[in-house]
Write a protein that holds these residues in place. Structure first.
Motif, PDB file in Angstrom:
ATOM      1  N   ARG A 172      10.244 -21.896  17.082  1.00  0.00           N
ATOM      2  CA  ARG A 172      11.548 -23.112  17.337  1.00  0.00           C
ATOM      3  C   ARG A 172      11.434 -23.896  16.081  1.00  0.00           C
ATOM      4  O   ARG A 172      10.286 -24.816  15.803  1.00  0.00           O
ATOM      5  CB  ARG A 172      11.892 -23.687  18.278  1.00  0.00           C
ATOM      6  N   PHE A 173      12.245 -24.761  14.953  1.00  0.00           N
ATOM      7  CA  PHE A 173      11.563 -25.582  14.735  1.00  0.00           C
ATOM      8  C   PHE A 173      11.502 -25.780  13.529  1.00  0.00           C
ATOM      9  O   PHE A 173      10.944 -26.741  12.634  1.00  0.00           O
ATOM     10  CB  PHE A 173      11.128 -27.365  15.522  1.00  0.00           C
ATOM     11  N   MET A 174      11.123 -24.559  12.810  1.00  0.00           N
ATOM     12  CA  MET A 174       9.781 -24.738  12.091  1.00  0.00           C
ATOM     13  C   MET A 174      10.782 -23.114  10.974  1.00  0.00           C
ATOM     14  O   MET A 174      10.049 -22.645  10.618  1.00  0.00           O
ATOM     15  CB  MET A 174       8.919 -24.004  12.228  1.00  0.00           C
ATOM     16  N   ASP A 175      12.170 -23.975  10.517  1.00  0.00           N
ATOM     17  CA  ASP A 175      13.018 -22.886   9.512  1.00  0.00           C
ATOM     18  C   ASP A 175      13.253 -23.224   8.184  1.00  0.00           C
ATOM     19  O   ASP A 175      12.787 -21.964   7.842  1.00  0.00           O
ATOM     20  CB  ASP A 175      14.280 -23.206   9.943  1.00  0.00           C
ATOM     21  N   ILE A 176      12.233 -24.311   8.086  1.00  0.00           N
ATOM     22  CA  ILE A 176      12.810 -24.464   6.187  1.00  0.00           C
ATOM     23  C   ILE A 176      11.180 -24.067   5.348  1.00  0.00           C
ATOM     24  O   ILE A 176      11.507 -23.391   4.801  1.00  0.00           O
ATOM     25  CB  ILE A 176      13.282 -25.534   5.879  1.00  0.00           C
ATOM     26  N   GLY A 177      10.651 -24.898   6.319  1.00  0.00           N
ATOM     27  CA  GLY A 177       9.048 -24.244   5.758  1.00  0.00           C
ATOM     28  C   GLY A 177       8.554 -22.885   6.092  1.00  0.00           C
ATOM     29  O   GLY A 177       7.737 -22.845   5.475  1.00  0.00           O
ATOM     30  N   THR A 178       8.722 -22.279   6.796  1.00  0.00           N
ATOM     31  CA  THR A 178       8.300 -20.913   7.004  1.00  0.00           C
ATOM     32  C   THR A 178       9.206 -19.564   6.311  1.00  0.00           C
ATOM     33  O   THR A 178       9.507 -18.470   6.743  1.00  0.00           O
ATOM     34  CB  THR A 178       9.128 -20.516   8.547  1.00  0.00           C
ATOM     35  N   ALA A 179      10.596 -20.413   5.514  1.00  0.00           N
ATOM     36  CA  ALA A 179      11.633 -19.400   5.222  1.00  0.00           C
ATOM     37  C   ALA A 179      12.223 -18.008   5.544  1.00  0.00           C
ATOM     38  O   ALA A 179      12.381 -17.139   5.798  1.00  0.00           O
ATOM     39  CB  ALA A 179      11.095 -19.145   4.197  1.00  0.00           C
ATOM     40  N   LYS A 180      12.509 -19.061   7.124  1.00  0.00           N
ATOM     41  CA  LYS A 180      13.333 -17.449   8.387  1.00  0.00           C
ATOM     42  C   LYS A 180      14.433 -16.912   7.153  1.00  0.00           C
ATOM     43  O   LYS A 180      15.042 -17.984   6.229  1.00  0.00           O
ATOM     44  CB  LYS A 180      13.427 -18.106   9.579  1.00  0.00           C
ATOM     45  N   PRO A 181      14.302 -15.953   7.769  1.00  0.00           N
ATOM     46  CA  PRO A 181      16.000 -15.041   7.785  1.00  0.00           C
ATOM     47  C   PRO A 181      16.676 -16.097   7.780  1.00  0.00           C
ATOM     48  O   PRO A 181      16.861 -17.029   9.275  1.00  0.00           O
ATOM     49  CB  PRO A 181      15.654 -13.649   8.359  1.00  0.00           C
ATOM     50  N   THR A 182      18.619 -16.320   7.381  1.00  0.00           N
ATOM     51  CA  THR A 182      18.985 -16.852   7.802  1.00  0.00           C
ATOM     52  C   THR A 182      19.621 -16.374   9.346  1.00  0.00           C
ATOM     53  O   THR A 182      19.565 -15.084   8.870  1.00  0.00           O
ATOM     54  CB  THR A 182      20.340 -17.300   6.484  1.00  0.00           C
ATOM     55  N   PRO A 183      20.205 -17.325   9.728  1.00  0.00           N
ATOM     56  CA  PRO A 183      21.576 -16.813  11.129  1.00  0.00           C
ATOM     57  C   PRO A 183      22.123 -15.898  10.640  1.00  0.00           C
ATOM     58  O   PRO A 183      22.037 -14.854  11.186  1.00  0.00           O
ATOM     59  CB  PRO A 183      22.195 -17.968  11.291  1.00  0.00           C
ATOM     60  N   GLU A 184      22.849 -15.356   9.295  1.00  0.00           N
ATOM     61  CA  GLU A 184      23.604 -14.432   9.145  1.00  0.00           C
ATOM     62  C   GLU A 184      22.784 -13.552   9.150  1.00  0.00           C
ATOM     63  O   GLU A 184      23.197 -11.970   9.048  1.00  0.00           O
ATOM     64  CB  GLU A 184      24.351 -14.650   7.657  1.00  0.00           C
TER      65      GLU A 184
ATOM     66  N   SER B 295      23.203  -9.621  10.975  1.00  0.00           N
ATOM     67  CA  SER B 295      23.354  -8.127  10.571  1.00  0.00           C
ATOM     68  C   SER B 295      22.606  -7.484  11.055  1.00  0.00           C
ATOM     69  O   SER B 295      22.926  -6.031  11.614  1.00  0.00           O
ATOM     70  CB  SER B 295      23.642  -8.247   9.246  1.00  0.00           C
ATOM     71  N   VAL B 296      21.263  -8.272  11.125  1.00  0.00           N
ATOM     72  CA  VAL B 296      20.424  -7.512  11.921  1.00  0.00           C
ATOM     73  C   VAL B 296      19.386  -7.344  13.476  1.00  0.00           C
ATOM     74  O   VAL B 296      19.041  -8.496  12.641  1.00  0.00           O
ATOM     75  CB  VAL B 296      19.433  -6.320  10.992  1.00  0.00           C
ATOM     76  N   PRO B 297      18.935  -6.623  13.838  1.00  0.00           N
ATOM     77  CA  PRO B 297      18.298  -7.711  15.716  1.00  0.00           C
ATOM     78  C   PRO B 297      17.352  -7.753  15.111  1.00  0.00           C
ATOM     79  O   PRO B 297      16.602  -7.168  14.108  1.00  0.00           O
ATOM     80  CB  PRO B 297      18.450  -6.660  16.290  1.00  0.00           C
ATOM     81  N   HIS B 298      16.275  -9.281  15.168  1.00  0.00           N
ATOM     82  CA  HIS B 298      14.757  -9.116  15.143  1.00  0.00           C
ATOM     83  C   HIS B 298      14.744 -10.094  15.568  1.00  0.00           C
ATOM     84  O   HIS B 298      15.002 -10.483  17.279  1.00  0.00           O
ATOM     85  CB  HIS B 298      15.046 -11.436  14.158  1.00  0.00           C
ATOM     86  N   HIS B 299      13.314  -9.903  15.913  1.00  0.00           N
ATOM     87  CA  HIS B 299      11.956  -9.791  17.250  1.00  0.00           C
ATOM     88  C   HIS B 299      10.886 -11.260  16.720  1.00  0.00           C
ATOM     89  O   HIS B 299      10.477 -10.995  15.767  1.00  0.00           O
ATOM     90  CB  HIS B 299      11.428  -8.731  17.534  1.00  0.00           C
ATOM     91  N   CYS B 300      10.409 -11.583  17.663  1.00  0.00           N
ATOM     92  CA  CYS B 300       9.580 -12.234  17.510  1.00  0.00           C
ATOM     93  C   CYS B 300       9.811 -13.866  16.520  1.00  0.00           C
ATOM     94  O   CYS B 300       8.886 -14.201  15.476  1.00  0.00           O
ATOM     95  CB  CYS B 300       8.267 -11.626  16.469  1.00  0.00           C
ATOM     96  N   ILE B 301      11.126 -14.390  16.737  1.00  0.00           N
ATOM     97  CA  ILE B 301      11.263 -15.707  15.745  1.00  0.00           C
ATOM     98  C   ILE B 301      11.822 -16.397  17.145  1.00  0.00           C
ATOM     99  O   ILE B 301      12.944 -15.760  17.441  1.00  0.00           O
ATOM    100  CB  ILE B 301      12.585 -14.910  14.361  1.00  0.00           C
ATOM    101  N   ASP B 302      11.254 -17.642  16.712  1.00  0.00           N
ATOM    102  CA  ASP B 302      12.398 -18.510  17.558  1.00  0.00           C
ATOM    103  C   ASP B 302      11.264 -18.464  18.553  1.00  0.00           C
ATOM    104  O   ASP B 302      12.751 -18.526  19.983  1.00  0.00           O
ATOM    105  CB  ASP B 302      13.894 -18.910  17.309  1.00  0.00           C
ATOM    106  N   ALA B 303      10.240 -17.597  19.579  1.00  0.00           N
ATOM    107  CA  ALA B 303      10.300 -17.051  20.674  1.00  0.00           C
ATOM    108  C   ALA B 303       9.435 -18.829  21.296  1.00  0.00           C
ATOM    109  O   ALA B 303       9.245 -18.534  22.897  1.00  0.00           O
ATOM    110  CB  ALA B 303       9.142 -15.891  21.110  1.00  0.00           C
TER     111      ALA B 303
END
Length: 317
Positions: A46-58, A62-70
């Motif tokens: 968590r808190f590492m969104d920009i630098g890791t280029a995470k998928p956007t909230p949108e 649209s598709v279930p994601h796992h192992c993100i922000d855990a």
């Protein structure tokens, strides 16, 4: 489509940073009725969104994601833990009769998931403290030289810019008397699924252009603000989660060691070097089916090609 009832095939999408994995993975999940397991060693935090280029909230909606922000950045998470967690998630996705789609560029994480990985003995705090003291005093070269003597295979394979990996390899030998590379060759029990691996391969010059542009965009989108927020939350640059490309350079900039222009230059340079190491890793795996990407290719066209090849190999559902 209904998955998991006959053969248990898992689609794995790999490639270097900035190759377009995120968009293609989402397009595949939408076409095939899948859920995405992120095999990225930093997006799990968590808190590492920009630098890791995470998928956007949108995109994640649209598709279930796992192992993100855990996890939070001060929590320890390694490839062996990812492999165990990922295999559990794969079983859960199959139980929902959906397709597990693993997307990421962390080669060791993917190897742990689909091949199993020796977990090794638990940490030895006394040995680690002593070895980290040696690291601070003498740098990585002395540790690397010792590892070359006891485990030359690991010394060749380990990324020398990751001193904690050197320490871990020495720790395993200290605890077991057996090189880490030999323990990794120990046969693993059979997995409950069959991986089908595809890799995105772009022209090197185009890939490097994309990497440079991506780094510039990440800086413009607020990388320094994100890192300043991490500092305010008490997460220092010494944490393993933050000892990674992009964050290292940003922390150095905030400490006044380099300016923003130099931060960006180093970020781009180190990202290109990382992409080169990723390609070397994945090219060594003969199971990867490469998909050559042209500059004009769209995520949906690439997803359609991968879908066709995947269904030809594993049968339409």
């Amino acid at each position: 489509m209904v998955w998991g009832s006959n053969d248990r095939s898992v689609l794995v999408l790999v490639g270097p940073t900035a190759s377009g994995k995120t968009a293609v993975g989402i397009a595949l999940a939408q076409r095939l009725g899948g859920e995405i397991i992120s095999a990225d060693a930093r997006q799990v935090y968590r808190f590492m969104d920009i630098g890791t280029a995470k998928p956007t909230p949108e995109e994640r909606e649209s598709v279930p994601h796992h192992c993100i922000d855990a996890l939070t950045p001060d929590q320890v998470f390694n490839a062996a833990e990812f492999g165990a967690a990922g295999r559990t998630i794969i079983d859960e996705i199959f139980a929902r009769l959906r397709l597990p789609i693993v997307v990421g560029g962390s080669g060791l994480y993917i190897r742990s998931l689909i091949d199993g990985l020796f977990e090794g003995p638990g940490a030895d705090p006394e040995f680690r403290d002593a070895t980290e003291s040696r690291l601070r005093l003498g740098g990585t070269e002395a540790l690397l030289e010792e590892l070359r003597r006891v485990d030359p295979v690991s010394a060749e394979r380990i990324d020398h810019t990751k001193p904690r990996r050197l320490i871990r390899a020495l720790e395993v030998f200290h605890a077991t008397g057996t090189p880490l590379s030999a323990l990794h060759r120990t046969p693993r029990p059979p997995l409950s699924f069959v991986p089908c691996i595809f890799g995105l391969l772009r022209d090197r010059k185009e890939l490097y252009t994309r990497i440079n542009e991506r780094c510039r965009r990440i800086v413009e989108d607020g990388l320094l603000t994100e890192v300043a927020d991490l500092q305010r939350r008490g997460y220092s640059s010494s944490l393993n989660a933050l000892n990674t490309v992009g964050y290292r350079e940003a922390y150095a900039c905030l400490r006044g060691e380099i300016d923003v222009a130099e931060m960006l230059r180093l970020f781009q340079q180190n990202s290109r070097r990382y992409a080169k190491r990723q390609l070397t890793w994945f090219r060594a795996d003969p199971r990867v089916q490469w998909v050559h990407v042209a500059a004009a290719d769209t995520p949906d066209r690439l997803a359609a090609e991968i879908e066709r090849r995947f269904l030809e190999a594993h049968g339409s559902r």
